[in-house]
Write a protein that holds these residues in place. Structure first.
Motif, PDB file in Angstrom:
ATOM      1  N   GLU A  41       0.846  -1.180   0.000  1.00  0.00           N
ATOM      2  CA  GLU A  41       0.000   0.000   0.000  1.00  0.00           C
ATOM      3  C   GLU A  41       0.887   1.236   0.000  1.00  0.00           C
ATOM      4  OE1 GLU A  41      -2.479  -0.387   3.458  1.00  0.00           O
ATOM      5  OE2 GLU A  41      -3.878  -1.707   2.427  1.00  0.00           O
ATOM      6  N   ILE A  42       0.449   2.266  -0.691  1.00  0.00           N
ATOM      7  CA  ILE A  42       1.212   3.505  -0.792  1.00  0.00           C
ATOM      8  C   ILE A  42       0.438   4.620  -0.099  1.00  0.00           C
ATOM      9  CG2 ILE A  42       2.206   5.202  -2.385  1.00  0.00           C
ATOM     10  CD1 ILE A  42       3.591   2.449  -2.418  1.00  0.00           C
ATOM     11  N   HIS A  43       1.109   5.362   0.786  1.00  0.00           N
ATOM     12  CA  HIS A  43       0.518   6.526   1.445  1.00  0.00           C
ATOM     13  C   HIS A  43       1.086   7.780   0.797  1.00  0.00           C
ATOM     14  CE1 HIS A  43      -1.231   4.049   4.579  1.00  0.00           C
ATOM     15  NE2 HIS A  43      -0.072   3.432   4.687  1.00  0.00           N
ATOM     16  N   GLU A  44       0.203   8.611   0.309  1.00  0.00           N
ATOM     17  CA  GLU A  44       0.633   9.860  -0.309  1.00  0.00           C
ATOM     18  C   GLU A  44       0.655  10.965   0.742  1.00  0.00           C
ATOM     19  OE1 GLU A  44      -1.655  10.716  -3.803  1.00  0.00           O
ATOM     20  OE2 GLU A  44      -0.738   9.062  -4.908  1.00  0.00           O
ATOM     21  N   VAL A  45       1.797  11.646   0.820  1.00  0.00           N
ATOM     22  CA  VAL A  45       1.974  12.712   1.793  1.00  0.00           C
ATOM     23  C   VAL A  45       2.378  13.979   1.050  1.00  0.00           C
ATOM     24  CG1 VAL A  45       3.219  13.460   3.860  1.00  0.00           C
ATOM     25  CG2 VAL A  45       2.734  11.022   3.515  1.00  0.00           C
ATOM     26  N   PRO A  46       1.472  14.969   0.953  1.00  0.00           N
ATOM     27  CA  PRO A  46       1.855  16.220   0.310  1.00  0.00           C
ATOM     28  C   PRO A  46       2.736  17.047   1.253  1.00  0.00           C
ATOM     29  CG  PRO A  46      -0.441  16.301   1.006  1.00  0.00           C
ATOM     30  CD  PRO A  46       0.071  14.926   1.343  1.00  0.00           C
ATOM     31  N   GLU A  47       3.679  17.720   0.669  1.00  0.00           N
ATOM     32  CA  GLU A  47       4.565  18.574   1.453  1.00  0.00           C
ATOM     33  C   GLU A  47       4.265  20.017   1.091  1.00  0.00           C
ATOM     34  OE1 GLU A  47       9.321  19.401   2.100  1.00  0.00           O
ATOM     35  OE2 GLU A  47       8.671  17.479   1.289  1.00  0.00           O
ATOM     36  N   GLY A  48       4.064  20.842   2.089  1.00  0.00           N
ATOM     37  CA  GLY A  48       3.748  22.247   1.858  1.00  0.00           C
ATOM     38  C   GLY A  48       4.838  22.950   1.057  1.00  0.00           C
ATOM     39  N   GLY A  49       4.436  23.721   0.066  1.00  0.00           N
ATOM     40  CA  GLY A  49       5.378  24.468  -0.746  1.00  0.00           C
ATOM     41  C   GLY A  49       5.922  23.709  -1.936  1.00  0.00           C
ATOM     42  N   LEU A  50       5.733  22.364  -1.968  1.00  0.00           N
ATOM     43  CA  LEU A  50       6.180  21.561  -3.122  1.00  0.00           C
ATOM     44  C   LEU A  50       4.942  21.086  -3.868  1.00  0.00           C
ATOM     45  CD1 LEU A  50       9.040  19.388  -1.580  1.00  0.00           C
ATOM     46  CD2 LEU A  50       9.271  21.372  -3.068  1.00  0.00           C
ATOM     47  N   ASN A  51       4.639  21.728  -4.959  1.00  0.00           N
ATOM     48  CA  ASN A  51       3.438  21.378  -5.705  1.00  0.00           C
ATOM     49  C   ASN A  51       3.720  20.468  -6.896  1.00  0.00           C
ATOM     50  OD1 ASN A  51       1.864  22.950  -4.002  1.00  0.00           O
ATOM     51  ND2 ASN A  51       2.268  24.800  -5.190  1.00  0.00           N
ATOM     52  N   GLN A  52       4.984  20.150  -7.160  1.00  0.00           N
ATOM     53  CA  GLN A  52       5.336  19.339  -8.325  1.00  0.00           C
ATOM     54  C   GLN A  52       5.092  17.849  -8.097  1.00  0.00           C
ATOM     55  OE1 GLN A  52       7.337  21.407  -6.679  1.00  0.00           O
ATOM     56  NE2 GLN A  52       8.608  22.645  -8.035  1.00  0.00           N
ATOM     57  N   VAL A  54       4.048  14.546  -4.890  1.00  0.00           N
ATOM     58  CA  VAL A  54       3.596  14.120  -3.564  1.00  0.00           C
ATOM     59  C   VAL A  54       4.520  12.991  -3.136  1.00  0.00           C
ATOM     60  CG1 VAL A  54       1.690  13.043  -2.316  1.00  0.00           C
ATOM     61  CG2 VAL A  54       1.200  14.750  -4.059  1.00  0.00           C
ATOM     62  N   HIS A  55       4.962  13.005  -1.882  1.00  0.00           N
ATOM     63  CA  HIS A  55       5.787  11.900  -1.374  1.00  0.00           C
ATOM     64  C   HIS A  55       4.926  10.638  -1.312  1.00  0.00           C
ATOM     65  CE1 HIS A  55       9.137  14.474  -0.188  1.00  0.00           C
ATOM     66  NE2 HIS A  55       8.235  15.340   0.280  1.00  0.00           N
ATOM     67  N   ARG A  56       5.450   9.569  -1.807  1.00  0.00           N
ATOM     68  CA  ARG A  56       4.750   8.276  -1.768  1.00  0.00           C
ATOM     69  C   ARG A  56       5.552   7.334  -0.884  1.00  0.00           C
ATOM     70  NH1 ARG A  56       3.937  10.180  -7.027  1.00  0.00           N
ATOM     71  NH2 ARG A  56       1.731  10.421  -7.490  1.00  0.00           N
ATOM     72  N   LEU A  57       4.970   6.996   0.275  1.00  0.00           N
ATOM     73  CA  LEU A  57       5.662   6.181   1.268  1.00  0.00           C
ATOM     74  C   LEU A  57       5.037   4.795   1.348  1.00  0.00           C
ATOM     75  CD1 LEU A  57       5.891   8.915   4.052  1.00  0.00           C
ATOM     76  CD2 LEU A  57       7.604   8.336   2.310  1.00  0.00           C
ATOM     77  N   PRO A  58       5.871   3.770   1.524  1.00  0.00           N
ATOM     78  CA  PRO A  58       5.324   2.410   1.607  1.00  0.00           C
ATOM     79  C   PRO A  58       4.559   2.200   2.908  1.00  0.00           C
ATOM     80  CG  PRO A  58       7.690   2.384   1.999  1.00  0.00           C
ATOM     81  CD  PRO A  58       7.322   3.791   1.626  1.00  0.00           C
ATOM     82  N   GLY A  59       3.490   1.417   2.807  1.00  0.00           N
ATOM     83  CA  GLY A  59       2.665   1.090   3.974  1.00  0.00           C
ATOM     84  C   GLY A  59       2.621  -0.417   4.186  1.00  0.00           C
TER      85      GLY A  59
END
Length: 149
Positions: A41-52, A54-59
């Motif tokens: 499973e992949i968790h998407e984590v947006p980071e403020g100020g980076l709009n290009q 989304v961090h995709r972290l393994p779950g």
């Protein structure tokens, strides 16, 4: 000519030579096995100020149920195992899915753990068909490992 890092010529095995064992015993000749699958499973984590991006972290790892299909026979072991679950007695079993090469030598083995049936499906009956009556059983499990052969 293609060579891999071990300098071994690639060998492709047909998907039609296999068997299933439960608790070390060959229980039935299955005509089809599916669900040998795992997915992260992949968790998407947006980071403020980076709009290009989304961090995709393994779950967690998601496991599909194993679906075993076979022609109806005189034996009822799959039905009885499922009925134990229906009656509140969950009997977990370990098992293996084993592939064979053209010389009937074991080629690959996947051992699965703590499985029990979560669904049984009977045959689809049709008076104008000459197909084999197929039953299937779905097994939920706690993971599998590929055994190197």
């Amino acid at each position: 000519m293609f060579h891999n890092e071990d300098n071994v010529r690639p060998y492709v095995v047909g998907a039609y030579r296999f068997r299933v064992e439960l608790d070390g015993m060959w229980v039935a000749g299955f005509s089809e096995v599916s669900g040998l699958s795992m997915e992260t499973e992949i968790h998407e984590v947006p980071e403020g100020g980076l709009n290009q991006f989304v961090h995709r972290l393994p779950g967690r790892i998601k496991l599909e149920p194993l679906i075993l299909k076979r022609g109806m026979t005189m034996t009822n072991e799959l039905w009885k195992w499922y009925m134990q679950v229906v009656n509140g007695k969950i009997a977990r079993r370990n098992g293996s899915i084993i592939m064979y090469d053209e010389q009937d030598e074991e080629f690959r083995r996947w051992n699965f753990y703590d499985a029990y049936p979560s669904k049984w499906t009977g045959p689809e009956l049709n008076a104008i068909s000459s197909e084999v009556a197929i039953e299937s059983i779905e097994l939920v499990h706690n993971g599998f490992r590929k055994v190197k052969i």
